[in-house]
Write an enzyme that holds these catalytic residues in place. Structure first.
Site, PDB file in Angstrom:
ATOM      1  N   HIS A 236     -70.284 -58.631  21.417  1.00  0.00           N
ATOM      2  CA  HIS A 236     -69.819 -58.044  20.163  1.00  0.00           C
ATOM      3  C   HIS A 236     -71.012 -57.364  19.474  1.00  0.00           C
ATOM      4  O   HIS A 236     -72.157 -57.784  19.621  1.00  0.00           O
ATOM      5  CB  HIS A 236     -69.275 -59.171  19.278  1.00  0.00           C
ATOM      6  CG  HIS A 236     -68.456 -58.705  18.125  1.00  0.00           C
ATOM      7  ND1 HIS A 236     -67.113 -58.436  18.217  1.00  0.00           N
ATOM      8  CD2 HIS A 236     -68.793 -58.487  16.829  1.00  0.00           C
ATOM      9  CE1 HIS A 236     -66.648 -58.071  17.045  1.00  0.00           C
ATOM     10  NE2 HIS A 236     -67.660 -58.087  16.178  1.00  0.00           N
TER      11      HIS A 236
ATOM     12  N   SER B 213     -65.155 -53.831  15.075  1.00  0.00           N
ATOM     13  CA  SER B 213     -64.827 -55.192  14.653  1.00  0.00           C
ATOM     14  C   SER B 213     -63.768 -55.175  13.558  1.00  0.00           C
ATOM     15  O   SER B 213     -62.646 -54.736  13.798  1.00  0.00           O
ATOM     16  CB  SER B 213     -66.106 -55.914  14.228  1.00  0.00           C
ATOM     17  OG  SER B 213     -65.908 -57.290  14.127  1.00  0.00           O
TER      18      SER B 213
ATOM     19  N   ASP C   9     -67.527 -61.003  24.418  1.00  0.00           N
ATOM     20  CA  ASP C   9     -67.113 -61.078  23.020  1.00  0.00           C
ATOM     21  C   ASP C   9     -66.020 -62.135  22.840  1.00  0.00           C
ATOM     22  O   ASP C   9     -65.026 -62.119  23.571  1.00  0.00           O
ATOM     23  CB  ASP C   9     -66.573 -59.708  22.605  1.00  0.00           C
ATOM     24  CG  ASP C   9     -66.258 -59.583  21.132  1.00  0.00           C
ATOM     25  OD1 ASP C   9     -66.349 -60.584  20.392  1.00  0.00           O
ATOM     26  OD2 ASP C   9     -65.915 -58.458  20.721  1.00  0.00           O
TER      27      ASP C   9
END
Length: 316
Positions: free
Chosen positions: A285, A163, A255
């Protein structure tokens, strides 16, 4: 009419469970509450940390004071120089730390059988953009210099992160290509990274609600970190790609920032760089941190490690 996306059964069970959780959304929490909730989520959702022979807290100098690090190694000592993995944690540059990703880092170090150094960079809003990147760069250069405190000799650097840490992975790769460290970046592994502005993307429109990471949470992170949208250190899709290190780009099909990772993989291919693209289907995610509650994602992490071995020319 929009097709219903494929969701793995164990992923759906986790999403359904999360939907039943009562309480404020992250954007409605205080900063302390948001950080505490992130620690709790990973503590519940991820597998227990591996018990490795070496798990040791370290520090290195940064521009604004010492940077906290944690060394992981499946071996007590290393007689020869090896690549060293440098890990940057996720959390929107706001809520992650060494503890939120402790289990994941121990697992990566065990599976890849290389030293791993996790970096705890300055977090926003106390340290807004580009403070985190400056810390990640400084820590990586320190590791590349094979300091005595590390007790290992680096033959190269593998940058990896999830991320926000995936963003840092790409940015540090660009910075260390432009101004090399003592050893090169031999591989970079951005996992569900934010590489370009996700606002307006098809994946943001489709998955901004109900799939773990929400558009509202992304806006919360964005406001705190305040990255310059014209600066490649904030959005590295704007940087050079024709000299990028070998790369493994990992995305999750459910995601909201999926399309950012896809765009980066496409840019690398268009620039003629070595790139493996892995999209883990049916997961959201943060899947690498959900391996207890979503057991199938352990195999996804193992696929990433297998790709790393392939790219390093290190057969399993």
């Amino acid at each position: 009419m929009t097709d219903t996306p494929y969701i793995r059964p164990d992923m759906k069970a986790f999403i359904d469970m999360m939907a039943q959780v009562k309480g404020p959304k992250m954007a409605e929490m205080t900063l302390a509450e948001a950080r505490e909730s992130y620690v709790k989520l990973h503590g519940i959702a991820d597998r227990p940390a591996r018990a490795l022979p070496v798990i040791r807290d370290l520090a290195c100098p940064g521009r604004n004071g010492d940077i906290s690090l944690r060394l992981y190694d499946a071996r007590e000592a290393r007689d020869e120089a090896t690549p060293v993995v440098v890990f940057y944690h996720g959390g929107g540059f706001v809520i992650g730390d060494l503890d939120t990703h402790h289990a994941l880092c121990s697992e990566i170090a065990a599976l890849i059988d290389l030293p791993l150094v996790a970096v705890h960079y300055a977090r926003a809003p106390e340290g807004p953009f580009p403070a985190a990147i400056l810390d990640c760069e400084a820590a990586t250069r320190w590791v590349a210099s094979s300091p005595a405190a590390l007790g290992r000799t680096a033959s190269g650097i593998i940058t990896i992160g999830d991320s926000a840490g995936g963003n840092a992975t790409v940015v540090v790769g660009q910075l260390l290509t432009a101004a090399p460290a003592e050893v090169p970046v031999v591989l970079q592994v951005p996992i569900f990274p934010l590489v370009e502005d996700a606002n307006g993307s098809a994946s943001m429109a489709q998955f901004s609600e109900g799939y773990v990471l929400t558009g509202e949470t992304m806006a919360f992170f964005d406001a705190a970190y305040a990255a310059d949208r014209s600066d490649p250190r904030g959005f590295p899709i704007l940087g050079r790609h024709d000299n990028a290190p070998p790369t493994i780009v990992v995305t999750a099909s459910l995601d909201p920032i999926r399309d950012s990772g896809r765009a980066y993989a496409r840019a690398l291919v268009d620039a003629g760089r070595d790139c493996v693209f892995l999209e883990m289907r049916g997961v959201t995610h943060s899947f690498v941190n959900l391996r207890q509650m979503v057991p199938s994602t352990q195999r996804d992490l193992e696929r990433i490690i297998a790709a790393m071995r392939f790219m390093l020319g290190n057969p399993a």
